[in-house]
Structures are given as structure tokens and as C-alpha cells.
Scaffold this active site. Structure first.
Site, PDB file in Angstrom:
ATOM      1  N   ARG A 183     -10.774   9.883   1.953  1.00  0.00           N
ATOM      2  CA  ARG A 183     -10.617  10.588   3.232  1.00  0.00           C
ATOM      3  C   ARG A 183     -11.746  11.597   3.441  1.00  0.00           C
ATOM      4  NH1 ARG A 183      -3.959  11.108   3.058  1.00  0.00           N
ATOM      5  NH2 ARG A 183      -3.600   8.852   3.016  1.00  0.00           N
ATOM      6  N   TYR A 216     -15.259   1.000  -6.653  1.00  0.00           N
ATOM      7  CA  TYR A 216     -16.527   1.676  -6.366  1.00  0.00           C
ATOM      8  C   TYR A 216     -17.527   1.469  -7.505  1.00  0.00           C
ATOM      9  CZ  TYR A 216     -13.677   3.530  -2.681  1.00  0.00           C
ATOM     10  OH  TYR A 216     -12.850   3.606  -1.588  1.00  0.00           O
ATOM     11  N   GLU A 274       7.481  -6.684   1.103  1.00  0.00           N
ATOM     12  CA  GLU A 274       6.271  -6.552   1.935  1.00  0.00           C
ATOM     13  C   GLU A 274       5.336  -7.756   1.738  1.00  0.00           C
ATOM     14  OE1 GLU A 274       5.217  -4.674   4.230  1.00  0.00           O
ATOM     15  OE2 GLU A 274       6.178  -2.715   4.128  1.00  0.00           O
ATOM     16  N   SER A 334     -10.261   5.492  -4.543  1.00  0.00           N
ATOM     17  CA  SER A 334     -11.227   6.569  -4.730  1.00  0.00           C
ATOM     18  C   SER A 334     -10.791   7.587  -5.784  1.00  0.00           C
ATOM     19  CB  SER A 334     -11.461   7.260  -3.383  1.00  0.00           C
ATOM     20  OG  SER A 334     -10.238   7.702  -2.828  1.00  0.00           O
ATOM     21  N   LYS A 340       1.206   9.941   5.618  1.00  0.00           N
ATOM     22  CA  LYS A 340       1.383   8.580   6.118  1.00  0.00           C
ATOM     23  C   LYS A 340       2.670   7.935   5.594  1.00  0.00           C
ATOM     24  CE  LYS A 340      -3.600   7.956   6.779  1.00  0.00           C
ATOM     25  NZ  LYS A 340      -4.757   7.054   6.683  1.00  0.00           N
ATOM     26  N   LYS A 355      -2.223  -1.568  -3.826  1.00  0.00           N
ATOM     27  CA  LYS A 355      -3.095  -0.387  -3.760  1.00  0.00           C
ATOM     28  C   LYS A 355      -2.259   0.875  -3.854  1.00  0.00           C
ATOM     29  CE  LYS A 355      -6.075   1.854  -0.435  1.00  0.00           C
ATOM     30  NZ  LYS A 355      -6.549   1.885   0.903  1.00  0.00           N
ATOM     31  N   LYS A 371       0.859  -1.186   0.000  1.00  0.00           N
ATOM     32  CA  LYS A 371       0.000   0.000   0.000  1.00  0.00           C
ATOM     33  C   LYS A 371       0.890   1.229   0.000  1.00  0.00           C
ATOM     34  CE  LYS A 371      -3.601   2.432   2.540  1.00  0.00           C
ATOM     35  NZ  LYS A 371      -4.581   2.376   3.621  1.00  0.00           N
TER      36      LYS A 371
HETATM   37  C1  PBG Z   1      -7.293   3.732   5.654  1.00  0.00           C
HETATM   38  C2  PBG Z   1      -7.670   3.408   4.243  1.00  0.00           C
HETATM   39  C3  PBG Z   1      -7.499   4.278   3.163  1.00  0.00           C
HETATM   40  C4  PBG Z   1      -8.082   3.653   2.059  1.00  0.00           C
HETATM   41  C5  PBG Z   1      -8.557   2.424   2.483  1.00  0.00           C
HETATM   42  N1  PBG Z   1      -8.277   2.272   3.844  1.00  0.00           N
HETATM   43  C6  PBG Z   1      -6.963   5.651   3.106  1.00  0.00           C
HETATM   44  C7  PBG Z   1      -5.659   5.961   3.691  1.00  0.00           C
HETATM   45  O1  PBG Z   1      -4.786   5.119   3.842  1.00  0.00           O
HETATM   46  O2  PBG Z   1      -5.498   7.128   4.024  1.00  0.00           O
HETATM   47  C8  PBG Z   1      -8.145   4.296   0.705  1.00  0.00           C
HETATM   48  C9  PBG Z   1      -9.186   3.787  -0.228  1.00  0.00           C
HETATM   49  C10 PBG Z   1      -9.504   4.682  -1.354  1.00  0.00           C
HETATM   50  O3  PBG Z   1      -8.883   5.744  -1.584  1.00  0.00           O
HETATM   51  O4  PBG Z   1     -10.444   4.339  -2.078  1.00  0.00           O
HETATM   52  N2  PBG Z   1      -6.532   2.877   6.347  1.00  0.00           N
END
Ligand code: PBG
Length: 328
Positions: free
Chosen positions: A207, A317, A237, A278, A221, A252, A197
Site C-alpha cells: 500500500r 518480489y 471461495e 509485500s 477491507k 494470499k 484473499k
Molecule cells: C489490491 C492489492 C493488494 C495487494 C495486491 N493487490 C493490497 C490490498 O488488498 O490492499 C497486496 C500485495 C502485497 O502486499 O504484496 N487490490
């Protein structure tokens, strides 16, 4: 007169039937996982940066889950938009057995019978600072966070989820969560690890949807999510997560990371998932709304690209919409 060229790849592209016959990759409804947002209100609120997606009330969420099930979507992934007053620096609401996501899962379990429920494990919906882990002196601490994540995972398993999906990127979380689940008798709850990720800017609309953007503020992050410039580290990982007991691994975001997805599938040959996040969905929707792209064609092309790269399944989505189209 010699015919030239000798090899004519266009020969098989001439007709629809022959193009279909030699098609290498396909996707079906069985490849789709639908991420859904839930909140603690009785109305459904559209998420402006994620067109056609809503923060659902628990009652409506159940209706959506039933729709997904009846269309043959194998699983949904749930994300709670926690009310601000329930957020704390350490995110204790994550292990409240009556929290929003637990009530939502219980409700869905009682109204569906063949739909997988995937529960996210990370503290960001619950922390006032919006980080996925515990913050000590400005640092997201790893090992103390693991204890909180284990409690969160057990809490969600008790509420009836089938799959725990740690999205927090702490080191050692898969082993810790696996052991905690087993100790509590949840050896049949599986783990879908967000293994590779990345610290991506494509999570923006998510968010907004869960309300963690305001909490995170100027924070980021990057001390736990991966550097977008790295590829070998992603394999490392994934290797660790598999060793630690992940049943499924994930890459992701999706489209900007197809190379990673491909390599993960090639190297490990394990059930491999990809999250069309998203921002990817929002980008396509925005262009389509402006008439710049054909939504139906572009979303289908993006999904086939994930399959071609090696995905066994896709969190998107667009899952419900695609499932409806596939049904015809
Ligand atoms: C949070 C999480 C995130 C997403 C899924 N779980 C956002 C982040 O890490 O800030 C993102 C999913 C998306 O953007 O559709 N742990």
C-alpha cells in the site's frame, strides 16, 4: 548384537548426492511471477518498505520485463502507482484506455515476445478512498462494483494483458468478468482469481508502493477480504471461482496461510498460485539487513515451502533475484 534401530531415515541424508536424489519437491524459474510497480515519472524511485523494489518509469519497466524474460521468468504482474490527481471517488481512471497501466502493458508487449503479463483488477489504485470497490453511504457495494471491474478488465485486455487477476474479492466477479471478456472477443485472456484473499496486515508495504495507504487511512477491507481465522470459507471461495470460470486460483498471503494453500490444491487439483506478499518479503529483508537471518537461505526455504504445500507458481518480489541465482 542386534542392530537398532531397524529403520534409519538418516541413511539417505548422509551425502549431498543422496539428499538430492530423494528430494520430493523442487522449484525452478518456471515457478516464478514477478510483481512490478510502475509510475508516471521518468525516474525510478526505490520503495523504502520493499528493499530492492522500485516504482519504475515505463521505460525502465520495459528493461526489467526484458531482463525477466531473458532469465526465463514466465510472467510479471503489474501494479500502477496512480498520481493522486487522477484518483476519484469512483476510480474512473481504471477504464481510461490511456491510463498508466495500459500504456505500460502496451510498451511491454512491444519489447517482449514470450512474457506473460498479468493485470490486476480492483479499483484501489484509482479510488480516493483506497477501497477496491465503489463506496455508497460508507459501504463497498458489490453489484455496482462488478460493472466497474468488467470495464476495467476489458480496458486492460484491450491494452494487451494475457491474464486478468481480480484481487478485489467481490462476489460473482469471476463470472461477470469472464462473460464481459468473452462478449468483447477476449475468450483467450485467462483469469487468475485471487480466490482466498485474506484481510491481512501483511499488505502494508504494497500500500506504500501504490500509494493507497494514505487513501485508505483508518479504513480496512474486512467487509470483502476474508477473516484470517477461516479455512472452510476459503474452500468455498475457491469452489465458486472455479465454477464461475477461473483458470487459475490463488491464495494470499503465503507463509501464514500454507494450510489454506495445501487444502486448495488437495481439494480442487487446479492450477494454484500463492502470493508471497509485500510484508512477508519486507520481514525477511529487514531481518537479513540486520544480520539476523541469511537472506539467500531463508528466501529459498520459503519458496520450497510453497511448492511443498502445493503451489504451481509463486508471486514473489524476490523473483528476479531467484531467477539470477538459479541461472548460477
Ligand atoms: C489490491 C492489492 C493488494 C495487494 C495486491 N493487490 C493490497 C490490498 O488488498 O490492499 C497486496 C500485495 C502485497 O502486499 O504484496 N487490490
Amino acid at each position: 548384537m542386534p542392530s537398532f534401530p531397524h529403520t534409519r531415515l538418516r541413511r539417505l541424508r548422509q551425502t549431498d548426492w543422496s539428499r538430492r536424489l530423494v528430494q520430493e519437491t523442487n522449484f525452478s524459474v518456471n515457478d516464478l511471477i514477478w510483481p512490478l510497480f510502475v509510475h508516471d515519472l521518468d525516474t525510478n524511485i526505490p520503495i523504502s518498505s520493499l528493499p530492492s523494489q522500485f516504482r519504475w518509469s515505463i521505460t525502465s519497466l520495459c528493461e526489467q520485463a526484458k531482463r525477466a524474460e531473458s532469465l526465463g521468468i514466465p510472467a510479471i504482474a503489474l501494479f500502477p502507482a496512480t498520481p493522486v490527481e487522477k484518483k476519484t471517488p469512483d476510480g474512473e481512471e481504471a477504464y481510461n484506455p490511456h491510463n498508466l497501466v495500459c500504456r505500460a502493458m502496451e510498451a511491454i508487449r512491444s519489447c517482449t515476445n514470450n512474457l506473460g503479463i498479468i493485470a490486476d483488477v480492483a479499483l484501489d489504485p484509482y479510488t480516493t478512498h483506497g477501497q477496491d470497490g465503489l463506496l455508497r453511504d460508507g459501504v463497498v457495494v458489490n453489484d455496482q462494483t462488478l460493472e466497474a471491474l468488467c470495464k476495467q478488465a476489458i480496458n486492460q485486455a484491450r491494452a494487451g494483458c494475457h491474464v486478468i487477476a481480480p484481487s478485489d474479492m467481490m462476489d460473482g466477479r469471476i463470472a461477470a468478468i469472464r462473460e464481459a471478456l468473452d462478449d468483447e472477443g477476449f475468450q483467450d485472456v485467462s483469469i487468475m482469481a485471487y480466490s482466498a484473499k485474506y484481510a491481512s496486515a501483511f499488505y502494508g508495504p504494497f500500500r506504500d508502493a501504490v500509494g493507497s495507504k494514505g487513501s485508505l487511512g483508518q479504513g480496512d477491507k474486512r467487509t470483502y477480504q476474508m477473516n484470517p481465522a477461516n479455512q472452510l470459507e476459503a474452500l468455498h471461495e475457491v469452489e465458486l471461482d472455479i465454477e464461475e470460470g477461473a483458470d487459475m486460483v490463488m491464495v494470499k498471503p503465503g507463509m501464514p496461510y500454507l494450510d489454506i494453500l495445501h487444502q486448495v490444491k488437495q481439494h480442487f487439483a487446479k492450477p494454484t498460485f500463492v502470493y508471497q506478499v509485500s510484508g512477508e518479503y519486507a520481514m525477511l529483508k529487514a531481518a537479513a539487513t540486520n544480520g539476523w537471518l541469511d537472506w539467500d537461505k531463508c528466501i529459498a526455504e520459503s519458496l520450497i515451502a510453497f511448492k511443498r504445500a502445493g503451489a504451481d507458481g509463486i508471486l514473489t518480489y524476490a523473483a528476479l533475484e531467484m531467477a539470477q541465482k538459479l541461472q548460477g
